[in-house]
Write a protein that holds these residues in place. Sequence first.
Motif, short mmCIF file in Angstrom:
data_model
loop_
_atom_site.label_atom_id
_atom_site.label_comp_id
_atom_site.label_asym_id
_atom_site.label_seq_id
_atom_site.Cartn_x
_atom_site.Cartn_y
_atom_site.Cartn_z
N SER A 68 -4.07 6.25 3.09
CA SER A 68 -4.08 5.99 1.66
C SER A 68 -5.37 6.55 1.08
O SER A 68 -6.45 6.35 1.65
CB SER A 68 -3.98 4.49 1.39
OG SER A 68 -3.93 4.21 0.02
N TRP A 122 -4.79 3.01 -2.21
CA TRP A 122 -3.69 2.77 -3.15
C TRP A 122 -2.99 1.47 -2.77
O TRP A 122 -1.89 1.46 -2.23
CB TRP A 122 -2.68 3.91 -3.09
CG TRP A 122 -3.20 5.25 -3.51
CD1 TRP A 122 -4.06 5.53 -4.53
CD2 TRP A 122 -2.82 6.52 -2.96
NE1 TRP A 122 -4.26 6.88 -4.64
CE2 TRP A 122 -3.51 7.52 -3.69
CE3 TRP A 122 -1.98 6.92 -1.92
CZ2 TRP A 122 -3.38 8.88 -3.42
CZ3 TRP A 122 -1.86 8.26 -1.64
CH2 TRP A 122 -2.55 9.24 -2.38
N ILE A 180 -6.83 7.50 -11.08
CA ILE A 180 -6.26 8.61 -10.33
C ILE A 180 -7.05 9.87 -10.65
O ILE A 180 -7.23 10.21 -11.82
CB ILE A 180 -4.77 8.83 -10.68
CG1 ILE A 180 -3.97 7.53 -10.50
CG2 ILE A 180 -4.18 9.95 -9.84
CD1 ILE A 180 -3.94 7.01 -9.08
N GLN A 229 0.84 -1.19 0.00
CA GLN A 229 0.00 0.00 0.00
C GLN A 229 0.88 1.25 0.00
O GLN A 229 1.88 1.32 0.71
CB GLN A 229 -0.91 0.01 1.24
CG GLN A 229 -1.88 1.17 1.30
CD GLN A 229 -2.69 1.17 2.58
OE1 GLN A 229 -2.14 1.29 3.67
NE2 GLN A 229 -4.00 1.02 2.45
N TRP A 230 0.49 2.23 -0.83
CA TRP A 230 1.10 3.54 -0.78
C TRP A 230 0.31 4.43 0.17
O TRP A 230 -0.93 4.42 0.14
CB TRP A 230 1.13 4.18 -2.16
CG TRP A 230 2.12 3.58 -3.11
CD1 TRP A 230 1.87 2.70 -4.11
CD2 TRP A 230 3.54 3.81 -3.12
NE1 TRP A 230 3.03 2.35 -4.76
CE2 TRP A 230 4.08 3.03 -4.17
CE3 TRP A 230 4.39 4.60 -2.35
CZ2 TRP A 230 5.44 3.02 -4.46
CZ3 TRP A 230 5.75 4.59 -2.65
CH2 TRP A 230 6.26 3.81 -3.69
N ASP A 242 -9.95 5.63 -3.93
CA ASP A 242 -10.34 6.01 -5.29
C ASP A 242 -11.03 4.82 -5.95
O ASP A 242 -11.23 3.77 -5.33
CB ASP A 242 -9.12 6.46 -6.10
CG ASP A 242 -9.46 7.61 -7.04
OD1 ASP A 242 -10.55 7.57 -7.65
OD2 ASP A 242 -8.66 8.55 -7.16
N LEU A 266 2.99 4.31 -8.95
CA LEU A 266 1.84 5.13 -8.59
C LEU A 266 2.23 6.55 -8.18
O LEU A 266 1.59 7.51 -8.61
CB LEU A 266 1.01 4.44 -7.50
CG LEU A 266 -0.28 5.17 -7.12
CD1 LEU A 266 -1.44 4.20 -6.97
CD2 LEU A 266 -0.10 5.95 -5.81
N MET A 308 -6.03 1.10 -11.03
CA MET A 308 -6.48 2.13 -10.11
C MET A 308 -6.61 3.45 -10.86
O MET A 308 -5.67 3.90 -11.50
CB MET A 308 -5.49 2.28 -8.95
CG MET A 308 -5.73 3.48 -8.03
SD MET A 308 -7.24 3.35 -7.07
CE MET A 308 -6.82 1.99 -5.97
#
Length: 381
Positions: A69, A98, A50, A9-10, A72, A360, A48
Amino acid sequence: MTLPNTMKQWVYAQPMINSKVSPEQFALVETPMPQPAEGEALVQVKVMGIHPRVRISMAPGGTLQLGQSETDFACAVVVQSRNPLLQEGDVIACQTGWQDYALVSSASGPVGYAPPSASVKELNGTNSQWTYVYRPWLVTQFPAEDLIGLMGTTGLTAYFGMREVGPLMPGDAVAAAAVTGATGSISAQLAKAAGCYVVGFAGGSDKCRWAVEELGLDHCIDYRSPDLGEQVRQAFPDGVDVFSDGVGGPVTDEVFTVMNRYGRVLSYGFSHDIYADEVTARPKRSPNASPEIYRARLRRTFGITDDLERIVQEKQLKVEAWIVSDYYYDRLQAENDLARLVDTGRLTPVNTVFEGFDNLPQAITSMFTGSRYGKLSVRFS
């Protein structure tokens, strides 16, 4: 399939400096792979989407806090399931952070949005307007970036928006802002497919040239031009019948001055503010706000100022401040119509796709520093 022991995960790790987004704002973390409980499904995120609003979310006082995170829209495949509505192998739309894997439940409501209507719940089979299983023929015909773009919120905003402010008639004069963007590129093409005279707005001569050559628009105006107002008047000598506006600011002000009486306006965004040199957080939507109050706030957020409201009254304009999920009960028809336009060559999905989960942060940064066209997304797998 054999799953890894951890998921990636970001997270938002460092505050922006002077409202600038850079890869240093993000950090990669790993956590144990979650296991689905009864009623849940584990999904692997394929693509994903953005959204540029992330910059406002990251602003001081915004909805995105350090260590979190952003949530989205994503296209994902079900890899484990304890939910009969979400079968292994299903390709679904959902909301996630993310991250490369996520738990999804048909009982969960939307994140950051009001609950869907009863008709949308019945169609989706879930409690969120954003969680649903794509029909198999769509998955076969379209890549995941089109499912999250053309067949997702951006494409459906254009489809329902242009339908509801319509009907679009052959010969209508249509102004379309942000035609190199995700929604603007689709709404402009829909107007051309209906036989309208379409003038777009984009930033710079290269993007304007692209809009004419690739989207088939009749003309495109550089919104940065010092003589913007004069160019608008020259492009629309007989006025504007329909305005698709995801921008706000000077473009909106100038187009409103040449709107014809009984004209129609689709107002769906505020990119003028999102891409400003300095950004500020937006207030969260109150869960107790009535639809009328919320729409009134949307109009102001999208750049419909008091001066423009006076023009609305004087010219009796129809202005829709857009909430696309209100029309998701008719999503299947929208998908059918959009697919048919693609099949017949009258509509081309426009995407900028970054490859790889690790890229990402670069994808998010590129939205504010680079040149992109259409829907920005990241293909994770």
